[in-house]
Enzyme design. Structure first.
Site, PDB file in Angstrom:
ATOM      1  N   LEU A 277      11.363   9.959  -5.397  1.00  0.00           N
ATOM      2  CA  LEU A 277      10.551  10.030  -4.115  1.00  0.00           C
ATOM      3  C   LEU A 277       9.164   9.570  -4.753  1.00  0.00           C
ATOM      4  O   LEU A 277       8.865   9.740  -6.025  1.00  0.00           O
ATOM      5  CB  LEU A 277      10.448  11.703  -4.219  1.00  0.00           C
ATOM      6  CG  LEU A 277      11.364  12.352  -3.370  1.00  0.00           C
ATOM      7  CD1 LEU A 277      11.251  13.717  -3.139  1.00  0.00           C
ATOM      8  CD2 LEU A 277      11.821  11.620  -2.185  1.00  0.00           C
ATOM      9  N   HIS A 278       8.208   9.138  -3.979  1.00  0.00           N
ATOM     10  CA  HIS A 278       6.868   8.666  -4.309  1.00  0.00           C
ATOM     11  C   HIS A 278       5.929   9.269  -3.305  1.00  0.00           C
ATOM     12  O   HIS A 278       6.377  10.115  -2.362  1.00  0.00           O
ATOM     13  CB  HIS A 278       6.968   7.239  -4.514  1.00  0.00           C
ATOM     14  CG  HIS A 278       7.489   6.540  -3.275  1.00  0.00           C
ATOM     15  ND1 HIS A 278       6.820   6.442  -2.046  1.00  0.00           N
ATOM     16  CD2 HIS A 278       8.668   5.909  -3.087  1.00  0.00           C
ATOM     17  CE1 HIS A 278       7.671   5.870  -0.889  1.00  0.00           C
ATOM     18  NE2 HIS A 278       8.723   5.695  -1.524  1.00  0.00           N
TER      19      HIS A 278
ATOM     20  N   MET B 236      16.578   9.272  -0.140  1.00  0.00           N
ATOM     21  CA  MET B 236      17.520   8.955  -1.002  1.00  0.00           C
ATOM     22  C   MET B 236      17.231   9.444  -2.431  1.00  0.00           C
ATOM     23  O   MET B 236      17.463   8.990  -3.437  1.00  0.00           O
ATOM     24  CB  MET B 236      18.052   7.451  -1.024  1.00  0.00           C
ATOM     25  CG  MET B 236      18.675   7.137   0.313  1.00  0.00           C
ATOM     26  SD  MET B 236      20.102   5.728  -0.065  1.00  0.00           S
ATOM     27  CE  MET B 236      18.706   4.490  -0.262  1.00  0.00           C
ATOM     28  N   GLY B 237      15.857  10.296  -2.330  1.00  0.00           N
ATOM     29  CA  GLY B 237      15.364  10.694  -3.691  1.00  0.00           C
ATOM     30  C   GLY B 237      14.503   9.587  -4.410  1.00  0.00           C
ATOM     31  O   GLY B 237      13.920   8.694  -3.527  1.00  0.00           O
TER      32      GLY B 237
ATOM     33  N   GLY C 258       4.621   8.032  -0.759  1.00  0.00           N
ATOM     34  CA  GLY C 258       5.170   7.785   0.696  1.00  0.00           C
ATOM     35  C   GLY C 258       5.896   8.737   1.342  1.00  0.00           C
ATOM     36  O   GLY C 258       5.634   9.230   2.328  1.00  0.00           O
ATOM     37  N   HIS C 259       7.025   9.445   0.307  1.00  0.00           N
ATOM     38  CA  HIS C 259       7.852  10.376   0.990  1.00  0.00           C
ATOM     39  C   HIS C 259       6.739  11.691   1.219  1.00  0.00           C
ATOM     40  O   HIS C 259       7.105  12.604   1.962  1.00  0.00           O
ATOM     41  CB  HIS C 259       8.777  10.786  -0.193  1.00  0.00           C
ATOM     42  CG  HIS C 259       9.811   9.643  -0.326  1.00  0.00           C
ATOM     43  ND1 HIS C 259       9.991   8.688  -1.271  1.00  0.00           N
ATOM     44  CD2 HIS C 259      10.756   9.203   0.502  1.00  0.00           C
ATOM     45  CE1 HIS C 259      10.823   7.850  -1.177  1.00  0.00           C
ATOM     46  NE2 HIS C 259      11.360   8.038   0.111  1.00  0.00           N
TER      47      HIS C 259
ATOM     48  N   GLN D 144      14.461  -0.660   9.873  1.00  0.00           N
ATOM     49  CA  GLN D 144      15.226   0.909   9.753  1.00  0.00           C
ATOM     50  C   GLN D 144      14.692   1.740  10.952  1.00  0.00           C
ATOM     51  O   GLN D 144      15.634   2.407  11.468  1.00  0.00           O
ATOM     52  CB  GLN D 144      15.174   1.514   8.330  1.00  0.00           C
ATOM     53  CG  GLN D 144      15.459   2.833   8.509  1.00  0.00           C
ATOM     54  CD  GLN D 144      15.726   3.374   6.724  1.00  0.00           C
ATOM     55  OE1 GLN D 144      16.676   2.924   6.344  1.00  0.00           O
ATOM     56  NE2 GLN D 144      14.751   4.051   6.559  1.00  0.00           N
TER      57      GLN D 144
ATOM     58  N   LYS E  11       7.313   1.162   6.258  1.00  0.00           N
ATOM     59  CA  LYS E  11       7.531   0.012   5.267  1.00  0.00           C
ATOM     60  C   LYS E  11       9.120  -0.616   5.720  1.00  0.00           C
ATOM     61  O   LYS E  11       9.333  -1.690   5.640  1.00  0.00           O
ATOM     62  CB  LYS E  11       7.530   0.537   3.933  1.00  0.00           C
ATOM     63  CG  LYS E  11       8.095  -0.607   2.997  1.00  0.00           C
ATOM     64  CD  LYS E  11       7.790  -0.023   1.359  1.00  0.00           C
ATOM     65  CE  LYS E  11       8.921   0.976   1.327  1.00  0.00           C
ATOM     66  NZ  LYS E  11      10.196   0.201   1.172  1.00  0.00           N
TER      67      LYS E  11
ATOM     68  N   GLN F 222      25.498   2.557   2.741  1.00  0.00           N
ATOM     69  CA  GLN F 222      24.443   1.288   3.122  1.00  0.00           C
ATOM     70  C   GLN F 222      24.163   0.645   2.097  1.00  0.00           C
ATOM     71  O   GLN F 222      23.130  -0.284   2.214  1.00  0.00           O
ATOM     72  CB  GLN F 222      23.178   2.494   3.441  1.00  0.00           C
ATOM     73  CG  GLN F 222      22.282   2.920   2.581  1.00  0.00           C
ATOM     74  CD  GLN F 222      21.209   3.892   2.982  1.00  0.00           C
ATOM     75  OE1 GLN F 222      21.436   4.773   3.887  1.00  0.00           O
ATOM     76  NE2 GLN F 222      19.938   3.282   2.947  1.00  0.00           N
TER      77      GLN F 222
HETATM   78  O1  PAF Z   1      14.929   5.193   3.847  1.00  0.00           O
HETATM   79  C1  PAF Z   1      15.942   5.596   3.171  1.00  0.00           C
HETATM   80  O2  PAF Z   1      15.693   6.204   2.249  1.00  0.00           O
HETATM   81  C2  PAF Z   1      17.256   5.597   3.733  1.00  0.00           C
HETATM   82  O3  PAF Z   1      17.682   4.395   4.117  1.00  0.00           O
HETATM   83  C3  PAF Z   1      17.576   6.966   4.499  1.00  0.00           C
HETATM   84  C4  PAF Z   1      16.947   7.009   5.891  1.00  0.00           C
HETATM   85  C5  PAF Z   1      17.353   8.222   3.957  1.00  0.00           C
HETATM   86  C6  PAF Z   1      19.233   6.988   5.058  1.00  0.00           C
HETATM   87  O4  PAF Z   1      19.869   6.980   3.870  1.00  0.00           O
END
Ligand code: PAF
Length: 280
Positions: A33-34, A30-31, A36-37, A154, A150, A61
């Site tokens: 970014l850090h 969801m942008g 981890g991404h 999910q 983390k 969500q």
């Molecule tokens: O973990 C996230 O950033 C969000 O829940 C995801 C998996 C991108 C879904 O919107």
């Protein structure tokens, strides 16, 4: 690096990779970014021929409109980071691309996974995650999709939809990346000031101590001790701290072998929800 907004354009672009039997790796974000991404993208680049990263803030969500409004949106910086790490394709859809007027929500049963822990505190959250991830998987059709440990609950939800819809995607759950002080990296961390961020190491330290304590105390006593440690900190409210079976998320009554249970914690620290977990 190619930036694509439309699912149809994305499908056409990826068609060649598919025809050539090239492996497609996917990181959904969801942008904001850090590290981890970025580590997920790095792993995808090693294991695949083409890496796609999506940035889409999924309103479905968020059960709290304030949280959605306050969600950080540093898109320029995100694009810079994705370029630097060598992402092949950035999928940047808008709301109508993901949920067009013709979109019909699929029936999804999360078998109660969505009614415990995070799901209890954020009703509807995991249904929203499941819907968007299913939709993103339909667009990207990845061979492997990478998610961070983390957000452990999910990852179980995503594995469930893969199973339920027979999606031919492997879900790779990757280790938590941490700041030097041990704080789990999260998009929300930028809402902490420097001093709070430095001090927030107490969460991971508590988990490490808990891992030691369960060797000599009952789970109940070890959790009480850990809770007291957290509550001594200024600005802390505990949403939950528990030790669960990693498959069912049901509380463990006793421990069997090392690393077969999971300690999960969520604290609200000066208004910022911080999630962490560790195998026990
Ligand atoms: O973990 C996230 O950033 C969000 O829940 C995801 C998996 C991108 C879904 O919107």
């Amino acid at each position: 690096m190619i930036v694509i907004k439309s699912p149809v354009d994305l499908e056409n672009l990826l068609l060649k990779s598919r025809v050539d039997n090239k492996k497609i790796g996917f990181v959904a974000t969801m942008g904001a970014l850090h590290g981890g991404h970025i580590s997920l993208i790095e792993r995808s680049k090693i294991e695949n021929d083409t890496t796609v990263c999506s940035i889409f803030i999924n309103p479905k969500q968020f059960n709290n409109s304030n949280d959605l409004e306050n969600y950080p949106k540093p898109i320029e910086n995100d694009l810079k980071l994705l370029t630097e790490v060598g992402t092949d394709i950035i999928f940047l859809p808008n709301y109508e691309d993901i949920y067009p007027e013709t979109y019909i929500e699929p029936e999804i049963n999360l078998y109660g996974l969505d009614n415990v822990l995070e799901g209890l505190i954020r009703p509807g959250h995991f249904k929203g995650v499941a819907l968007v991830v299913k939709r993103l998987f339909d667009c990207v059709k990845p061979d492997i999709a990478y998610f961070g440990q983390k957000d452990y609950q999910q990852t179980l939800v995503i594995k469930e939809i893969v199973k339920q819809f027979n999606i031919p995607t492997e879900v790779a759950v990757c280790n938590i990346l941490r700041d030097e002080n041990g704080l789990a990296m999260s998009s929300r961390n930028i809402r902490l000031n420097n001093e709070q961020r430095e001090h927030a190491s107490f969460i991971y330290n508590m988990l490490l101590q808990l891992k030691e304590d369960v060797k000599v105390l009952t789970i109940k006593d070890a959790l009480i001790k850990a809770e007291n440690v957290l509550l001594k900190e200024e600005g802390v409210q505990i949403d939950y701290l528990t030790i669960v079976n990693p498959q069912t998320l049901l509380p463990e009554e006793s421990l069997t072998t090392e690393n077969s249970s999971l300690a999960l914690v969520v604290v609200n620290y000066f208004g910022v929800r911080l999630l962490d977990n560790i195998y026990i």
